[in-house]
Design an enzyme around this catalytic site. Structure first.
Site, mmCIF file in Angstrom:
data_model
loop_
_atom_site.group_PDB
_atom_site.id
_atom_site.type_symbol
_atom_site.label_atom_id
_atom_site.label_comp_id
_atom_site.label_asym_id
_atom_site.label_seq_id
_atom_site.Cartn_x
_atom_site.Cartn_y
_atom_site.Cartn_z
ATOM 1 N N CYS A 91 5.710 6.719 2.108
ATOM 2 C CA CYS A 91 6.210 5.775 1.092
ATOM 3 C C CYS A 91 7.362 6.401 0.283
ATOM 4 O O CYS A 91 8.460 6.536 0.822
ATOM 5 C CB CYS A 91 5.067 5.274 0.225
ATOM 6 S SG CYS A 91 5.449 3.698 -0.559
ATOM 7 N N HIS A 248 0.654 3.972 2.952
ATOM 8 C CA HIS A 248 -0.141 5.052 2.344
ATOM 9 C C HIS A 248 -1.386 5.326 3.187
ATOM 10 O O HIS A 248 -2.469 4.821 2.860
ATOM 11 C CB HIS A 248 -0.607 4.625 0.945
ATOM 12 C CG HIS A 248 0.408 4.755 -0.126
ATOM 13 N ND1 HIS A 248 0.464 5.829 -0.986
ATOM 14 C CD2 HIS A 248 1.413 3.934 -0.506
ATOM 15 C CE1 HIS A 248 1.450 5.666 -1.845
ATOM 16 N NE2 HIS A 248 2.048 4.519 -1.574
ATOM 17 N N GLU A 250 -3.266 7.825 3.203
ATOM 18 C CA GLU A 250 -4.279 8.588 2.455
ATOM 19 C C GLU A 250 -5.177 7.678 1.621
ATOM 20 O O GLU A 250 -6.174 8.121 1.074
ATOM 21 C CB GLU A 250 -3.586 9.642 1.568
ATOM 22 C CG GLU A 250 -2.949 9.128 0.288
ATOM 23 C CD GLU A 250 -1.667 8.314 0.498
ATOM 24 O OE1 GLU A 250 -1.244 8.105 1.660
ATOM 25 O OE2 GLU A 250 -1.107 7.862 -0.517
HETATM 26 N N1 GLN Z 1 8.886 2.114 -4.663
HETATM 27 C C1 GLN Z 1 8.606 3.505 -4.810
HETATM 28 C C2 GLN Z 1 9.897 4.313 -4.834
HETATM 29 O O1 GLN Z 1 10.917 3.788 -4.799
HETATM 30 C C3 GLN Z 1 7.713 3.989 -3.689
HETATM 31 C C4 GLN Z 1 6.351 3.379 -3.829
HETATM 32 C C5 GLN Z 1 5.246 4.183 -3.252
HETATM 33 O O2 GLN Z 1 5.403 5.349 -2.900
HETATM 34 N N2 GLN Z 1 4.096 3.589 -3.189
HETATM 35 O O3 GLN Z 1 9.871 5.499 -4.921
#
Ligand code: GLN
Length: 269
Positions: A91, A248, A250
């Site tokens: 992410c 994610h 995890e």
């Molecule tokens: N939107 C977040 C970012 O720009 C990432 C979101 C997440 O890691 N769940 O860093």
């Protein structure tokens, strides 16, 4: 591999879901099929020396980048990536490992590079558009992986032939020059996971429809692995020993991806 071999996975522990990653890696020790795994919360550059592999967790990529800058971790992690040691960004971590990221604050985001992709921050929509979807992930077996997507980045383009990307670092576009390769020796991209169109969720009641961006700008070569349909959404990519997932893993009990990454580490040891 000897049966006593231990793989030490560092998890960057500046911000975000690092604790859950550490728990998932440690839970692999209950499975007889994997080697012994140690997971280490990394906050200082010298801790990297103890690690065989490194994870950049989900969270807020701007905050993680700032924390890395303050903690003198940017250059050491650049060097880590350049040396080909295994790294996995989930992410926000995917954003940091991308070569190009859009949707950031003007000049607000340092990227580490590592994977020749272009991602759009929050490309699936805002927090209310968070969702779960079955990710087709052939390297993990036939059973789809339940992907948890929280303000997740969208893979907008694969850039295997990017050479030197010169995009002005303004207007919310950030570019890492870390992957610039004069001699074209970047490892090939591999599409590892995707959401098929029929597995994409509809928007939750009362929420705006997620903004799906199909990855139509897919190059013909040199991308390894099975090819998802054009209307599928790519959510996991590997390039050499750098792995990125927009969801994610995890936050689910499924440890297949953590085991996959431990195996990547084992192959380099
Ligand atoms: N939107 C977040 C970012 O720009 C990432 C979101 C997440 O890691 N769940 O860093």
């Amino acid at each position: 591999m000897s049966s006593e071999q231990t793989v030490t996975v560092g998890v960057l522990a500046l911000q975000g879901a690092f604790h859950e990653h550490i728990q998932r890696f440690m839970s692999l020790n209950a499975l007889s099929a994997t080697p012994s795994v140690r997971a280490l919360a990394v906050r200082r550059p010298e801790q990297l020396e103890q690690c065989d592999a490194l994870v950049i967790p989900g969270g807020e990529s701007t905050a993680i980048a700032l924390g890395m800058r303050r903690g003198d971790l940017v250059e050491p992690v650049h060097a880590w990536i350049a040396s080909g040691r295994p790294i996995w960004g989930t992410c926000a971590g995917m954003i940091l490992l991308a070569r190009v990221a859009t949707g950031g604050k003007r000049g607000g985001q340092e990227l580490l590079g590592g994977v020749d992709i272009q991602v759009g921050r929050n490309g699936f929509g805002s927090q209310v558009n968070s969702f779960e979807a079955g990710v087709t992930f052939p390297a993990l077996g036939a059973e789809p992986f339940t992907g948890v997507f929280i303000r997740a980045p969208v893979v907008d383009a694969l850039l295997p032939d990017a050479g030197t990307v010169s995009v002005p670092q303004e207007g919310g576009i950030n570019v890492s020059s870390a992957n610039d390769s004069q001699d074209g020796t970047r490892p090939p991209l591999e599409i590892l996971g995707w959401i098929d169109e029929d597995a994409m969720p509809s928007a939750p009641a009362g929420a705006a429809a997620p903004v799906w961006t199909a990855n139509h700008s897919r190059p013909a070569t040199p991308v390894l692995g099975p090819r998802p349909a054009l209307d599928a959404q790519i959510v996991a990519v590997r390039q050499g020993n750098a792995l990125v997932t927009s969801f994610h893993p995890e936050l689910t009990g499924d440890t297949r991806l953590h085991a996959y990454f431990v195996n990547m580490a084992l192959e380099t040891m």
